[in-house]
Design an enzyme around this catalytic site. Sequence first.
Site, short mmCIF file in Angstrom:
data_model
loop_
_atom_site.label_atom_id
_atom_site.label_comp_id
_atom_site.label_asym_id
_atom_site.label_seq_id
_atom_site.Cartn_x
_atom_site.Cartn_y
_atom_site.Cartn_z
N ASN A 80 0.85 -1.20 0.00
CA ASN A 80 0.00 0.00 0.00
C ASN A 80 0.88 1.25 0.00
OD1 ASN A 80 0.59 0.78 2.84
ND2 ASN A 80 -0.35 -1.21 3.22
N LYS A 104 -13.98 0.24 15.16
CA LYS A 104 -12.65 -0.33 15.43
C LYS A 104 -12.23 -0.10 16.88
CE LYS A 104 -10.55 -0.17 10.87
NZ LYS A 104 -9.78 0.61 9.94
N ASP A 160 -4.54 -6.47 5.17
CA ASP A 160 -5.60 -7.31 5.74
C ASP A 160 -5.50 -8.74 5.22
OD1 ASP A 160 -6.67 -5.18 7.13
OD2 ASP A 160 -7.92 -4.55 5.44
N PHE A 179 -4.49 3.64 14.49
CA PHE A 179 -4.69 4.64 13.44
C PHE A 179 -5.64 4.03 12.42
CE2 PHE A 179 -1.93 8.46 13.23
CZ PHE A 179 -1.38 8.35 14.49
N LYS A 207 -11.61 -3.48 19.02
CA LYS A 207 -10.21 -3.80 19.33
C LYS A 207 -9.79 -3.28 20.71
CE LYS A 207 -9.21 -3.61 14.41
NZ LYS A 207 -8.30 -3.26 13.35
N LYS A 254 9.18 -17.35 -10.13
CA LYS A 254 8.53 -16.18 -10.73
C LYS A 254 7.39 -16.64 -11.63
CE LYS A 254 9.39 -12.15 -13.52
NZ LYS A 254 10.08 -11.70 -14.68
#
Length: 395
Positions: free
Chosen positions: A203, A330, A271, A316, A334, A281
């Site tokens: 990301n 969240k 995730d 975050f 959590k 490969k």
Amino acid sequence: MSNFLIFVTGGIAAYKIPNLCRLLIKAGHNVKVGMTENATKFITPLTFESLTKNRVYIDDFLTDVEPDSIDHIDLIEWADKIIVAPCTANTISKIANGIGDNLVTSSMLVVKSKPVYIFPSMNTNMYENPFVQENIAKLRKLGYFVFEPDEGELACKTEGKGRLIEPEEIFNIVVEEKLKGVKFLVTLGPTKEGIDPVRFISNYSSGKMGYNIAKYIKDNGGEVFVVAGDVCLDLSPFSYVKIRSAEEMYNEVISRFSEYDILIMTAAVADYRVKNISDKKIKKNDETLLLELVKNKDILYEVSKVKNEKQVVVGFAAETDDLINNAMEKLNRKKLDMIVVNDVSRSDIGFGADENEVTIFLKNGENIRLSKQSKYLIAKHVVDVAYNILREKNE
Ligand SMILES: Cc1cc2nc3c(=O)[nH]c(=O)nc-3n(C[C@H](O)[C@H](O)[C@H](O)COP(=O)(O)O)c2cc1C
């Protein structure tokens, strides 16, 4: 030990600054001094040169001293903290309006995400002048720390607000050690989930938010350990370990967590991972390629199972929509103490940017909105709030 850059401007109180240099050096810090031309009429550069054992910076256009350096840029690069003391009405107004016409003001234009402490000192009428007040307000809004001068007898033989606060007090403000003895575990950057030996899924996280958090903790005397994804940041100021995958990050965090007071998870953890990572490969033989993904362990959720009631956990959330509901869900699931939410659908903040705009949500439903500002100042707020929660829990 920090690098302090002190800018001295043309006010009577310049005579107090050698004492500030002495206090900082005695405490083991490095000090460099820059002066406006007018400041040299109040105190000689030689005094600062002798005390700091460093050259004093006044003329930005000197080429014969260090020909390959550009002072206003190199000085800011060198500094951990920047102090302007005494700061004249003139220099306050120049900084607030982006004027760079001498070494001091040009340098101030270079500052991006370092703490700046401004200590005004002047005649009361000058201090109360609406332009000066407006400029001070402007600076504060932009994240500069501008301190009120003391009241008392002034050099101009009047009484009132305008005295430079004493060097001992300036020292206590700039050498904040409030986090001494507190242990922080900070994660940052992206994770990379392998597809084959040369490819991965990742990301856009740059790690800058977590880096600024670690830096703020260190600047304030806290102990910090960083678990970092693959980032292009110099992590050498910190103790750290580098990981690649979400699973590696999970292992590092879970195995270390019990030793820390506060965990701040800024890392953008994948995730999902690829179910069967190819050991060769993958060739482009087919028109389409299907990758089967399986869910990674949720680090914060796993942490919530082993967390003791004295520890503080900060999450975050990078969201693109329905920020508040996603964040609160969240926070509760959590069992976080606080969650910092940013809107990554905006390109001017969040991933890769040097500034951020976030909202901090607390367990009791309270929220703190932080307007767009440098990631260092966002870090300051986040760490300060987490530290206050830790203190309340351990009272
Ligand atoms: C004797 C004397 C004392 C001064 N003291 C101050 C002062 O304490 N604070 C201030 O803002 N200006 C003071 N000034 C005015 C500044 O020196 C003047 O505005 C100058 O342009 C500031 O330059 P600088 O900001 O580049 O250092 C004083 C001027 C003189 C002549």
